[in-house]
Structure formats: structure tokens, C-alpha cells
Design a protein around this motif. Structure first.
Motif, PDB file in Angstrom:
ATOM      1  N   ALA A  89       0.918  -1.190   0.025  1.00  0.00           N
ATOM      2  CA  ALA A  89       0.136  -0.006   0.086  1.00  0.00           C
ATOM      3  C   ALA A  89       0.620   1.158   0.215  1.00  0.00           C
ATOM      4  O   ALA A  89       0.611   2.163  -0.818  1.00  0.00           O
ATOM      5  CB  ALA A  89      -1.195   0.168   1.294  1.00  0.00           C
ATOM      6  N   LYS A  90       1.970   1.100   0.945  1.00  0.00           N
ATOM      7  CA  LYS A  90       2.655   2.356   0.848  1.00  0.00           C
ATOM      8  C   LYS A  90       3.431   2.800  -0.517  1.00  0.00           C
ATOM      9  O   LYS A  90       3.678   3.835  -0.727  1.00  0.00           O
ATOM     10  CB  LYS A  90       3.758   2.293   2.110  1.00  0.00           C
ATOM     11  CG  LYS A  90       4.730   3.268   2.269  1.00  0.00           C
ATOM     12  CD  LYS A  90       5.651   3.092   3.516  1.00  0.00           C
ATOM     13  CE  LYS A  90       6.324   4.426   3.845  1.00  0.00           C
ATOM     14  NZ  LYS A  90       7.411   4.103   4.950  1.00  0.00           N
ATOM     15  N   ALA A  91       3.696   1.508  -1.183  1.00  0.00           N
ATOM     16  CA  ALA A  91       4.450   1.811  -2.479  1.00  0.00           C
ATOM     17  C   ALA A  91       3.437   2.083  -3.628  1.00  0.00           C
ATOM     18  O   ALA A  91       3.983   2.513  -4.755  1.00  0.00           O
ATOM     19  CB  ALA A  91       4.889   0.382  -2.971  1.00  0.00           C
ATOM     20  N   GLY A  92       2.308   2.287  -3.188  1.00  0.00           N
ATOM     21  CA  GLY A  92       1.170   3.007  -4.123  1.00  0.00           C
ATOM     22  C   GLY A  92       0.450   1.660  -4.804  1.00  0.00           C
ATOM     23  O   GLY A  92      -0.254   1.981  -5.801  1.00  0.00           O
ATOM     24  N   THR A  93       0.505   0.554  -4.414  1.00  0.00           N
ATOM     25  CA  THR A  93      -0.376  -0.651  -5.047  1.00  0.00           C
ATOM     26  C   THR A  93      -2.030  -0.346  -4.747  1.00  0.00           C
ATOM     27  O   THR A  93      -2.149  -0.132  -3.660  1.00  0.00           O
ATOM     28  CB  THR A  93      -0.121  -1.959  -4.150  1.00  0.00           C
ATOM     29  OG1 THR A  93       1.338  -2.103  -4.582  1.00  0.00           O
ATOM     30  CG2 THR A  93      -0.969  -2.957  -5.019  1.00  0.00           C
ATOM     31  N   PRO A  94      -2.676  -0.035  -5.730  1.00  0.00           N
ATOM     32  CA  PRO A  94      -4.247  -0.337  -5.570  1.00  0.00           C
ATOM     33  C   PRO A  94      -4.577  -1.551  -4.816  1.00  0.00           C
ATOM     34  O   PRO A  94      -4.392  -2.659  -5.439  1.00  0.00           O
ATOM     35  CB  PRO A  94      -4.799  -0.074  -6.663  1.00  0.00           C
ATOM     36  CG  PRO A  94      -3.526   0.515  -7.772  1.00  0.00           C
ATOM     37  CD  PRO A  94      -2.520  -0.187  -7.209  1.00  0.00           C
ATOM     38  N   ILE A  95      -4.884  -1.552  -3.569  1.00  0.00           N
ATOM     39  CA  ILE A  95      -5.195  -2.556  -2.751  1.00  0.00           C
ATOM     40  C   ILE A  95      -6.321  -2.907  -1.823  1.00  0.00           C
ATOM     41  O   ILE A  95      -6.511  -1.580  -1.157  1.00  0.00           O
ATOM     42  CB  ILE A  95      -3.694  -3.093  -2.080  1.00  0.00           C
ATOM     43  CG1 ILE A  95      -3.794  -4.616  -1.361  1.00  0.00           C
ATOM     44  CG2 ILE A  95      -3.542  -2.085  -1.084  1.00  0.00           C
ATOM     45  CD1 ILE A  95      -2.397  -5.022  -0.922  1.00  0.00           C
ATOM     46  N   VAL A  96      -7.048  -3.725  -1.696  1.00  0.00           N
ATOM     47  CA  VAL A  96      -8.114  -3.884  -0.883  1.00  0.00           C
ATOM     48  C   VAL A  96      -8.102  -5.287  -0.180  1.00  0.00           C
ATOM     49  O   VAL A  96      -7.567  -6.258  -0.801  1.00  0.00           O
ATOM     50  CB  VAL A  96      -9.362  -3.829  -1.581  1.00  0.00           C
ATOM     51  CG1 VAL A  96     -10.635  -3.726  -0.475  1.00  0.00           C
ATOM     52  CG2 VAL A  96      -9.658  -2.657  -2.136  1.00  0.00           C
ATOM     53  N   VAL A  97      -8.283  -5.465   1.277  1.00  0.00           N
ATOM     54  CA  VAL A  97      -8.203  -6.461   1.873  1.00  0.00           C
ATOM     55  C   VAL A  97      -9.527  -7.246   2.574  1.00  0.00           C
ATOM     56  O   VAL A  97     -10.327  -6.264   2.975  1.00  0.00           O
ATOM     57  CB  VAL A  97      -7.241  -6.284   3.197  1.00  0.00           C
ATOM     58  CG1 VAL A  97      -7.020  -7.582   3.917  1.00  0.00           C
ATOM     59  CG2 VAL A  97      -5.838  -5.704   2.512  1.00  0.00           C
ATOM     60  N   TRP A  98      -9.629  -8.428   2.233  1.00  0.00           N
ATOM     61  CA  TRP A  98     -10.766  -9.018   2.934  1.00  0.00           C
ATOM     62  C   TRP A  98     -10.226  -9.532   4.392  1.00  0.00           C
ATOM     63  O   TRP A  98      -9.380 -10.055   4.407  1.00  0.00           O
ATOM     64  CB  TRP A  98     -11.372 -10.425   2.412  1.00  0.00           C
ATOM     65  CG  TRP A  98     -11.910 -11.273   3.218  1.00  0.00           C
ATOM     66  CD1 TRP A  98     -11.556 -12.351   4.034  1.00  0.00           C
ATOM     67  CD2 TRP A  98     -13.353 -11.308   3.532  1.00  0.00           C
ATOM     68  NE1 TRP A  98     -12.330 -12.961   4.708  1.00  0.00           N
ATOM     69  CE2 TRP A  98     -13.752 -12.358   4.569  1.00  0.00           C
ATOM     70  CE3 TRP A  98     -14.377 -10.497   3.075  1.00  0.00           C
ATOM     71  CZ2 TRP A  98     -15.031 -12.608   4.936  1.00  0.00           C
ATOM     72  CZ3 TRP A  98     -15.823 -10.864   3.454  1.00  0.00           C
ATOM     73  CH2 TRP A  98     -16.020 -11.968   4.463  1.00  0.00           C
ATOM     74  N   GLY A  99     -10.942  -8.780   5.525  1.00  0.00           N
ATOM     75  CA  GLY A  99     -10.414  -8.898   7.045  1.00  0.00           C
ATOM     76  C   GLY A  99     -11.446  -8.382   7.935  1.00  0.00           C
ATOM     77  O   GLY A  99     -12.593  -8.446   7.468  1.00  0.00           O
ATOM     78  N   ASP A 100     -10.684  -7.693   8.925  1.00  0.00           N
ATOM     79  CA  ASP A 100     -11.508  -7.074   9.803  1.00  0.00           C
ATOM     80  C   ASP A 100     -11.629  -5.718   9.650  1.00  0.00           C
ATOM     81  O   ASP A 100     -10.669  -5.091   9.785  1.00  0.00           O
ATOM     82  CB  ASP A 100     -11.116  -7.462  11.179  1.00  0.00           C
ATOM     83  CG  ASP A 100     -12.112  -7.110  12.228  1.00  0.00           C
ATOM     84  OD1 ASP A 100     -12.823  -8.065  12.830  1.00  0.00           O
ATOM     85  OD2 ASP A 100     -12.013  -5.779  12.698  1.00  0.00           O
ATOM     86  N   PRO A 101     -12.830  -5.006   9.425  1.00  0.00           N
ATOM     87  CA  PRO A 101     -12.882  -3.677   9.015  1.00  0.00           C
ATOM     88  C   PRO A 101     -12.301  -2.586  10.053  1.00  0.00           C
ATOM     89  O   PRO A 101     -12.367  -1.384   9.701  1.00  0.00           O
ATOM     90  CB  PRO A 101     -14.107  -3.527   8.439  1.00  0.00           C
ATOM     91  CG  PRO A 101     -14.920  -4.610   9.031  1.00  0.00           C
ATOM     92  CD  PRO A 101     -13.949  -5.872   9.341  1.00  0.00           C
ATOM     93  N   LYS A 102     -12.625  -3.096  11.353  1.00  0.00           N
ATOM     94  CA  LYS A 102     -12.288  -2.249  12.248  1.00  0.00           C
ATOM     95  C   LYS A 102     -10.498  -2.067  12.656  1.00  0.00           C
ATOM     96  O   LYS A 102     -10.163  -1.207  13.236  1.00  0.00           O
ATOM     97  CB  LYS A 102     -12.502  -2.549  13.740  1.00  0.00           C
ATOM     98  CG  LYS A 102     -14.233  -2.906  13.819  1.00  0.00           C
ATOM     99  CD  LYS A 102     -14.631  -3.254  15.171  1.00  0.00           C
ATOM    100  CE  LYS A 102     -14.169  -4.170  15.784  1.00  0.00           C
ATOM    101  NZ  LYS A 102     -14.613  -5.392  15.130  1.00  0.00           N
ATOM    102  N   THR A 103      -9.919  -2.673  11.801  1.00  0.00           N
ATOM    103  CA  THR A 103      -8.286  -2.597  11.864  1.00  0.00           C
ATOM    104  C   THR A 103      -8.033  -1.354  11.339  1.00  0.00           C
ATOM    105  O   THR A 103      -8.326  -0.754  10.367  1.00  0.00           O
ATOM    106  CB  THR A 103      -7.708  -3.873  10.994  1.00  0.00           C
ATOM    107  OG1 THR A 103      -8.100  -4.900  11.475  1.00  0.00           O
ATOM    108  CG2 THR A 103      -6.191  -3.785  11.220  1.00  0.00           C
ATOM    109  N   SER A 104      -6.963  -0.713  12.195  1.00  0.00           N
ATOM    110  CA  SER A 104      -6.337   0.755  11.662  1.00  0.00           C
ATOM    111  C   SER A 104      -5.488   0.419  10.797  1.00  0.00           C
ATOM    112  O   SER A 104      -4.516  -0.339  11.038  1.00  0.00           O
ATOM    113  CB  SER A 104      -5.849   1.278  12.768  1.00  0.00           C
ATOM    114  OG  SER A 104      -5.176   2.429  12.362  1.00  0.00           O
TER     115      SER A 104
END
Length: 333
Positions: free
Chosen positions: A144-159
Motif C-alpha cells: 500500500a505504501k508503494a502505491g499499489t491499489p489494494i483492498v483486503v478481506w479482513g476485519d474492517p475495524k483494523t487501523s
């Protein structure tokens, strides 16, 4: 001239237009008159001409491919053939295809350490969907820091510095625990590995439910596979006898492994031990007894994962989002 050797310039000559006009017509560009587009497309079909898709994508600097990474830990025996992972990937694939993209399935071992370099700089994909946060999110954060368009299946409350889509695992864990207690269970086991982000939230919900009800509880820390659950229950019964009457398994596969071990030792489910799983895989409904579980809406999640990735591909930001979960009561509890 053999039809298999027909080039774009040859097709343009046949149509009496420039090469660029032919190219735009084949890509259905609205700048070209509809009649011209249809005529050139008909000529292409007649002469069995097809655009070199890879070359076309390269010129547009878009692959029209979305990479889906199954984020597996190095030490786990869980694999991409896990029924829940397959269910999530299947839903994502349908959502990806509806948007005119192809899906490239990989896992965290194959992708290596540098996901941005492997998928984006390496022109394998336009963006990345990650299934599972895992025990630590360093690779995801780096991408994400490198600029990758990215989305994650996980726990949405995670910061996080990337959007996450998933159910409220704390609430799911609490709901599962309260159900077991309401059904009379008072000596509970949680089976799973709370070091995983999502499973940690389920365990936190479990602990909250236990504290409220003043019942006893034990954490059985295992790999998230049916084999690990089967072996663990056998060990517990062999060494201590039946010291528990309720199991909250972190996944349906873990629940099914525990159920198998109990049945083989003639422990009645649900009379002696009540079991609840998490995910609602297909096998949960057809097991015997049928498995009570927490259902996650993977169809809605898949839609959101793809939508949020496309938003990023358009250069915009987006937020994490929660999808609903629900308790499905069956015979195992």
C-alpha cells in the motif's frame, strides 16, 4: 494472404481507413461512427482477425487483470483448497468478471516480499485484492505504501492505510458464545489461533461473552484446519476425558474436525457437547449433525472489494466497510 497472418494494417487497407481508425473501431471507440465501427468489426470477423489483447493492454498501460492473493502463513497447513477460501475467491471472480477484468489467483508464498514489484511494476495486474490479513500485515502495508491499489478481506475495524472489507468478527464471536451459553453450555473451548487479525477479534468476542456469563473457558490454540482440530480434540479426550460441553470453532473446517473426533469417541453432539462454527461453508449444512455457524456475506463482500479497488484505480481514496453476518442455528447446538 492467409487469414492467420492478417495484420491490423492489412485490415485497415481492406476497410479503406487508417490503421488508427481501424484500431479504434475494433475497440468500439465512440469517436468512430457506428456504421464504420460495425463495418470494420464485420470485416475482422470475416477474416478471422482478432486484436492482440496483450499488446493492446500494453499500449493502454492497463492489464485489465486483478490479482487475488490468498494470504497464507508460512507455518500453516491451510491451503487455497480450503472451502471457505474457495467460496470467497469464487464470489470475487464473478464480481471481477462483471467489471470486464480477469482474475489472477496467487498466494503470498508465490508473490514473495514485494507485491508492488511483482504485480504492478511487473505488469501482471492493475490492482490487488488480498484474502485474509494473517498474523502480521507488513507485506500488505508495504504494498500500500508503494502505491499499489489494494483492498483486503479482513476485519474492517483494523487501523490501516488501505481499505478492509469484512464482517464484525468481535460481534460474530460474541453472538456465537452467547448462543452456546443460552443453550446450556458452561465449560467452553475456543479453537483457533487468535494471532490472526480476524480470529483475534472472534476470540475477543468469545472472552467478552464468557466474562458476562460467569462460565469457564479455555483457549485451544491450533492451526486453522480440520486436521489440527481433530488431533487436538482426540488429545484432550485421551488426556483429560470430557471436561467441556461447548466448542466455538474459529471456522467451519475447524468445527467439522472437532465434530469428527467427538463422534468417533461416541460423544453426542449436541447432547454432550454443543458446537458452533464460523463461515457457513456448503459442508456445514450437510454434515451430520448439521453445523450451527456464523454466516458471513461473502457475495456482498466480493462486490465491495472489487468496487473499492476500481475506485482506487480511478485515482480516488476509499474507506473500510463492514458487511453483515448472521447466526444460523442447526442441530450441532
Amino acid at each position: 494472404m492467409a487469414s492467420t497472418q492478417l495484420k491490423l494494417s492489412d485490415l485497415a487497407k481492406l476497410a479503406g481507413v487508417s490503421t488508427s481508425t481501424a484500431s479504434r473501431a475494433l475497440n468500439d471507440n465512440p469517436l468512430i461512427k457506428k456504421e464504420t465501427r460495425e463495418r470494420i468489426q464485420a470485416l475482422a470477423k470475416e477474416h478471422h482477425f482478432s486484436i492482440n489483447a496483450a499488446a493492446s493492454r500494453l499500449r493502454m498501460q492497463k492489464t485489465k487483470v486483478i490479482a487475488v492473493i490468498i494470504n497464507l502463513e508460512a507455518e500453516t497447513k491451510q491451503s487455497v483448497d480450503d472451502p471457505f477460501l474457495l467460496k470467497v475467491v469464487s464470489d470475487i471472480n464473478r464480481a471481477v468478471n462483471r467489471q470486464g477484468y480477469e482474475l489472477l489467483l496467487s498466494n503470498s508464498h508465490m508473490a514473495g516480499e514485494d507485491w508492488h514489484g511483482y504485480f504492478i511494476s511487473g505488469r501482471r495486474a492493475d490492482g490487488v485484492i488480498v484474502v485474509g490479513q494473517g498474523k502480521e500485515q507488513a507485506k500488505i502495508e508495504l504494498a500500500a505504501k508503494a502505491g499499489t491499489p489494494i483492498v483486503v478481506w479482513g476485519d474492517p475495524k483494523t487501523s490501516a492505510n488501505y481499505p478492509i472489507v469484512g464482517s464484525d468478527n468481535f460481534v460474530g464471536g460474541l453472538t456465537a458464545t452467547e448462543h452456546l451459553i443460552a443453550k446450556g453450555a458452561s465449560k467452553l473451548l475456543f479453537m483457533g489461533d487468535p494471532a490472526h487479525a480476524e480470529l483475534g477479534e472472534r476470540y475477543r468476542g468469545f472472552c467478552h461473552g464468557v466474562e458476562k456469563a460467569d462460565v469457564t473457558a479455555k483457549l485451544v490454540r491450533i492451526d486453522i484446519t480440520s486436521e489440527a482440530a481433530y488431533a487436538s480434540i482426540n488429545t484432550l479426550l485421551r488426556e483429560n476425558g470430557l471436561t467441556f460441553d461447548g466448542i466455538f470453532a474459529c471456522s467451519d473446517m475447524v468445527a467439522l474436525g472437532a465434530l469428527k473426533a467427538l463422534k468417533e469417541r461416541y460423544v453426542s453432539v449436541p447432547n454432550d457437547v454443543k458446537i458452533i462454527g464460523f463461515d457457513d461453508i456448503a459442508m456445514a449444512q450437510i454434515s451430520f449433525p448439521a453445523l450451527t455457524t456464523i454466516k458471513q456475506d461473502t457475495h456482498a463482500a466480493a462486490q465491495l472489494l472489487v468496487e473499492k479497488l476500481l475506485i482506487q484505480l480511478s485515482g480516488k481514496m476509499c474507506e473500510s466497510q463492514e458487511v453483515p453476518s448472521s447466526l444460523l442455528i442447526r442441530q450441532s447446538s
